[in-house]
Structure formats: C-alpha cells, structure tokens
Design an enzyme around this catalytic site. Structure first.
Site, short mmCIF file in Angstrom:
data_model
loop_
_atom_site.label_atom_id
_atom_site.label_comp_id
_atom_site.label_asym_id
_atom_site.label_seq_id
_atom_site.Cartn_x
_atom_site.Cartn_y
_atom_site.Cartn_z
N HIS A 75 0.81 -1.23 0.00
CA HIS A 75 0.00 0.00 0.00
C HIS A 75 0.83 1.26 0.00
O HIS A 75 0.28 2.36 -0.04
CB HIS A 75 -0.93 0.01 1.22
N CYS A 97 3.15 -1.41 -4.40
CA CYS A 97 2.64 -1.72 -5.74
C CYS A 97 2.99 -0.57 -6.68
O CYS A 97 2.75 0.60 -6.34
CB CYS A 97 1.13 -1.92 -5.67
N GLU A 127 -2.98 3.21 2.20
CA GLU A 127 -2.59 3.76 0.89
C GLU A 127 -2.84 5.27 0.85
O GLU A 127 -1.99 6.04 0.39
CB GLU A 127 -3.40 3.07 -0.22
N SER A 265 -6.35 -9.55 -2.46
CA SER A 265 -5.33 -10.02 -1.51
C SER A 265 -5.69 -11.37 -0.90
O SER A 265 -5.04 -11.82 0.05
CB SER A 265 -5.13 -8.97 -0.42
FE1 F3S Z 1 -1.76 -2.77 -6.89
FE2 F3S Z 1 -4.27 -2.77 -7.67
FE3 F3S Z 1 -3.33 -4.84 -6.44
S1 F3S Z 1 -3.13 -1.09 -6.84
S2 F3S Z 1 -1.82 -4.02 -5.02
S3 F3S Z 1 -2.65 -4.09 -8.47
S4 F3S Z 1 -5.36 -4.03 -6.15
#
Ligand code: F3S
Length: 289
Positions: A75, A97, A127, A265
C-alpha cells in the site's frame, strides 16, 4: 443448489509481487529480524501465516531495531516514514505496488505544476495516508459530494484517487466534481487499477445469474469490501468472509445460485476450501460460471 467460481478473482499483480518479495527476504536473510511496515497486504490469513514464520508487523519506525530488514507494504508509505528508515542502519525493501507508486508521483508532479489535488479515497486507509503525505497542504481528500465544499477556492484542479475504489461510485463523484469546479484535469492513466475494475465488472455482470455472493477477503481490504458492496447494490445477498469456517447454514438459507469471488489479496487456496465446504457440508453442486 449450485455455485460457481467467478473469473477474474483473487491475487492481483501488486499482491503477488509483494508476497514474492517477502518470500525472497525470508529466504535470503535467515539470521536477520524481518519487519513489515503496516500489513504487507490486507489479508488476515496471510498476515497471521507470516507472523508465525517470524515476520513482525509494525506501524512504528522506532520498533524496528538497527541491523533489521524492513519491508514497505504493497500500500506504500509516506515520504516522512521512508526518510526516517533511510537515516538508520536498516535494510529497506520496498514492496509498494507500482500502481500505488504512480499515484504518489502524480501528486508530486501536479503539485509542482500548481494544481490543487482532489483525492477521492478513504482517509484512514494505509494507501491514502501515504499518498496524502506527499503534499498534505495541497490535497483535499473527499469521499462524498458534501466533502467537495472543502476543495473550493483554487484556480485549477487534478482529480486523483485510491486505486481500489468502487468504479461506479467514483465515476459518479468525478462527474459531480467536473460540474462544480472549472479547470479540472484527470491523470492520463486511470488510478483505479485494472485488477480492481475487472473484478468489479465481473461481479456486476454475474449478478444477473445468481442470487447470492460470497466474497473471500478481509474486512480491512478495500477492494474486497467494494466487491461485496457492488454485489449488494445489484440486489444480491452478499457476505465478506476471511475463510470457509465463517460461513453458516443460516446465511445460506434461500441461496440457490451462489457466486464465489475473492478480493485481490485473498489466496486461491481459501477459495478452494470454500468450494469444498459448499460441496461436502452444504450439498451444493459446483458448475461452470
Ligand atoms: Fe496494486 Fe491494484 Fe493490487 S493497486 S496491489 S494491483 S489491487
């Protein structure tokens, strides 16, 4: 009674990347203390598993001792916290990310160009806290139309947002921003990431053929919560659970056509455990989606 597994579902690129980074750090640093700043990803089962394997999760820079390794979560992190770690004898590994890092860069860039940032997001999410800290004096965080009054009085605006928002609600708020303020820009590439939007679209499309949704994910996972909210807004009964053990016979009553999906996740093995329980304990038949 039937159920199907929705596609796409589960791990996104950013989560896979962050978890691979943690595995590499664990493998290559068997004698070091490993810390993760904030939860590596918002999933209770993953965090607990890593904790049992010796990883310490913290939200305080001061708790990380010299000589340790610290991993920044998917995040992202505020520039102040980053610099606190950089000034110490600590090995830093950044698992932010890249799509979150892109929003940090946009804040810096548009602030330099004189834009006021209207940032759509949940102010208590990790985030959002990290992004806002890039230019706190130049950002108005909004979640509703009522919040827009706080952004009045600037010459030009850019509208950025948290990467995991509800696609449909965000679009609606963007339209209200454009109709309220003059000189409104948007970034060239959409801030809601593809993993979020594709999973939400899939839920919306599946809602016509099922009467209930099970979303696997944690309560603090923004993208998982949005999947459940979208399913509910389409008129389906929906529930967000960390794993199969939370499902009850009472909740399943009346559900004939179930759809199972998972937040970005949530690991696939939790989906499979849910499918197994539905088949073996509750007598559902698994069909193709
Ligand atoms: Fe990145 Fe989107 Fe996953 S911002 S961490 S690809 S939910």
């Amino acid at each position: 009674m039937k159920f199907f597994l929705l596609e796409p579902r589960g791990f996104c690129f950013g989560v896979k990347n962050a978890l691979e980074i943690v595995e590499d750090v664990l493998k290559n640093n068997p004698h070091k203390k490993i810390y993760v700043y904030n939860e590596i990803v918002h999933n209770k089962v993953i965090v607990e598993d890593l904790r049992l394997r010796g990883v310490t999760f913290t939200q305080e820079e001061i708790e990380v001792p010299d000589g340790a390794v610290v991993i920044f979560s998917a995040h992202g992190i505020s520039p102040i916290t980053r610099s606190l770690f950089m000034n110490r004898n600590i090995v830093i590994v950044d698992a932010t990310c890249p799509l979150v890092a892109k929003v940090h860069e946009e804040v810096i860039d548009y602030t330099k160009k004189g834009y006021h940032v209207i940032y759509i997001g949940n102010p208590s999410h990790d985030e959002v806290r990290g992004v806002v800290a890039e230019a706190p004096e130049n950002i108005t965080v909004v979640q509703t139309e009522e919040d827009l009054a706080r952004a009045a009085g600037y010459d030009k605006y850019v509208v950025l947002n948290q990467t995991t928002l509800n696609l449909f609600e965000t679009e609606d708020l963007r339209r209200k921003i454009v109709s309220r303020f003059a000189n409104v820009q948007f970034p060239k590439i959409e801030d809601i990431c593809y993993a979020t939007s594709s999973r939400q679209q899939a839920v919306k499309e599946a809602a016509v053929k099922c009467d209930a949704f099970i979303v696997i994910g944690s309560a603090n996972s923004s993208n998982s919560k949005k999947l459940m909210e979208i399913a509910s807004s389409c008129g389906s009964k929906s529930i967000l659970v960390d794993d199969a053990s939370e499902l009850t016979k009472e909740w399943l009553q009346g559900a004939e056509n179930l759809c199972i999906t998972a937040g970005a996740s949530a690991p696939e093995y939790l989906v499979q455990k849910m499918a197994k329980r539905l088949r073996e304990e509750f007598g559902f038949e698994q069909v193709d989606g």
